[in-house]
Design an enzyme around this catalytic site. Sequence first.
Site, PDB file in Angstrom:
ATOM      1  N   GLY A 102       0.728  -1.408   0.013  1.00  0.00           N
ATOM      2  CA  GLY A 102      -0.150  -0.028  -0.116  1.00  0.00           C
ATOM      3  C   GLY A 102       0.681   1.315   0.118  1.00  0.00           C
ATOM      4  N   ALA A 103       1.938   1.342  -0.544  1.00  0.00           N
ATOM      5  CA  ALA A 103       2.925   2.300  -0.591  1.00  0.00           C
ATOM      6  C   ALA A 103       3.433   2.875  -1.977  1.00  0.00           C
ATOM      7  CB  ALA A 103       4.382   1.948   0.377  1.00  0.00           C
ATOM      8  N   LEU A 105       4.172   1.010  -4.915  1.00  0.00           N
ATOM      9  CA  LEU A 105       4.758  -0.002  -5.596  1.00  0.00           C
ATOM     10  C   LEU A 105       3.739  -1.059  -6.327  1.00  0.00           C
ATOM     11  CD1 LEU A 105       8.157  -0.439  -3.572  1.00  0.00           C
ATOM     12  CD2 LEU A 105       7.325   1.515  -5.548  1.00  0.00           C
ATOM     13  N   GLY A 106       2.538  -0.895  -6.431  1.00  0.00           N
ATOM     14  CA  GLY A 106       1.717  -1.827  -7.191  1.00  0.00           C
ATOM     15  C   GLY A 106       1.217  -3.074  -6.121  1.00  0.00           C
ATOM     16  N   ASP A 151      -1.461   0.040 -13.114  1.00  0.00           N
ATOM     17  CA  ASP A 151      -0.715  -0.928 -12.184  1.00  0.00           C
ATOM     18  C   ASP A 151      -0.958  -2.341 -12.817  1.00  0.00           C
ATOM     19  OD1 ASP A 151      -0.419   1.211 -10.357  1.00  0.00           O
ATOM     20  OD2 ASP A 151      -1.328   0.399  -8.858  1.00  0.00           O
TER      21      ASP A 151
HETATM   22  O1  PMV Z   1      -1.462   2.351  -7.119  1.00  0.00           O
HETATM   23  P1  PMV Z   1      -0.793   3.451  -6.910  1.00  0.00           P
HETATM   24  O2  PMV Z   1      -0.388   4.111  -5.485  1.00  0.00           O
HETATM   25  O3  PMV Z   1       0.667   2.987  -7.352  1.00  0.00           O
HETATM   26  O4  PMV Z   1      -1.016   4.725  -7.884  1.00  0.00           O
HETATM   27  C1  PMV Z   1      -1.240   4.464  -9.287  1.00  0.00           C
HETATM   28  C2  PMV Z   1      -1.021   5.605  -9.941  1.00  0.00           C
HETATM   29  C3  PMV Z   1      -2.173   6.752 -10.052  1.00  0.00           C
HETATM   30  O5  PMV Z   1      -1.859   7.387 -11.212  1.00  0.00           O
HETATM   31  C4  PMV Z   1      -2.133   7.634  -8.913  1.00  0.00           C
HETATM   32  C5  PMV Z   1      -3.480   6.174 -10.300  1.00  0.00           C
HETATM   33  C6  PMV Z   1      -3.808   5.336 -11.393  1.00  0.00           C
HETATM   34  O6  PMV Z   1      -4.765   4.424 -11.335  1.00  0.00           O
HETATM   35  O7  PMV Z   1      -3.119   5.660 -12.441  1.00  0.00           O
END
Ligand code: PMV
Length: 311
Positions: A102-103, A105-106, A151
């Site tokens: 949850g930081a 890095l997917g 992601d």
């Molecule tokens: O899942 P995260 O925290 O790596 O964020 C994904 C990237 C964002 O652009 C913030 C959201 C998205 O769906 O593209």
Amino acid sequence: MMDATQRLVGQGCGKLILFGEHAVVWGQPAIVAGLPRGATAMVRVTDKAKLTIVNGRTGGVHAEVMPSAIGNGLEQAFQAMLDILELEGPIGVHVTIDVPIGAGLGSSAAMSVAAARALTQFVGKPMATTEVEAIVARTESIFHGNPSGIDQAAALGGGIFQYTRGTPASIEALWVEPVSVVVTETGPAPSTASMVEDVGRFHQAHPQIASRIDELVGEVVADARTALAKGDWSTVGELMNVNHGLLVSMGVSTPGLDRACHIARSAGALGAKLTGAGGGGCMFALAPESPEAVVRALQDAGFDAFEITIP
Ligand code: PMV
């Protein structure tokens, strides 16, 4: 179907957004690298339907849930996986996550891909990419609200690529020399969904400024793509700093992220930026020559930094 002693395994990659998070939700391209670590899932018949998430970095159980259509995000995601594959019964899914959870890095997409790959083997369809993609699209929208899909593309494929949202999304593989980056978690992060909503409110409050910031991010991505292809690391680093500044202006950075970026740059990193949704979570620094010095400087300041080679 399997007997009670069999275990079926699936894997998914974590990811590092190099350039373009948030603006990608609004139609701009982004560049992302799949990480060599992510999530590994194991499915087996057990006493009751249960999804267990283990933090592979600490060995501790991060969460243990039963499927529920009205429960929290993880419970709903587990229910969605079983529904899409029309599965019922005492199925245990055990996922070990090897990136900070949850930081940014997917970790959620890596978890979903790994679990979906193991579950499709369980139903006797080991190559069922359509079902895996359907599961991950569904679980990512449970976790992220309005995800761009970046992601899940990284978790499914790995490598470095430029991603643009759309139907279908555009995914262009990029060739980049392996390079060292230093990653650190800077503090707890709110959900990606809430950060994406915050940026949505920024767009509503300042539509012209927000769309010009997004366009600038798109220009940074275009220049970064050229610099990455040439291995021009000093330009890549400068563009990371610019991208971080644009993310600051969207309101998604924090004092901890800014501080970690400054420490990394002072220790010789060519550039540093937050990665993912921000509001906490991870930053990364480009350190082709001196990753150890950057790791040490961050660790001396109390950050849990590690070096990784991408792609
Ligand atoms: O899942 P995260 O925290 O790596 O964020 C994904 C990237 C964002 O652009 C913030 C959201 C998205 O769906 O593209």
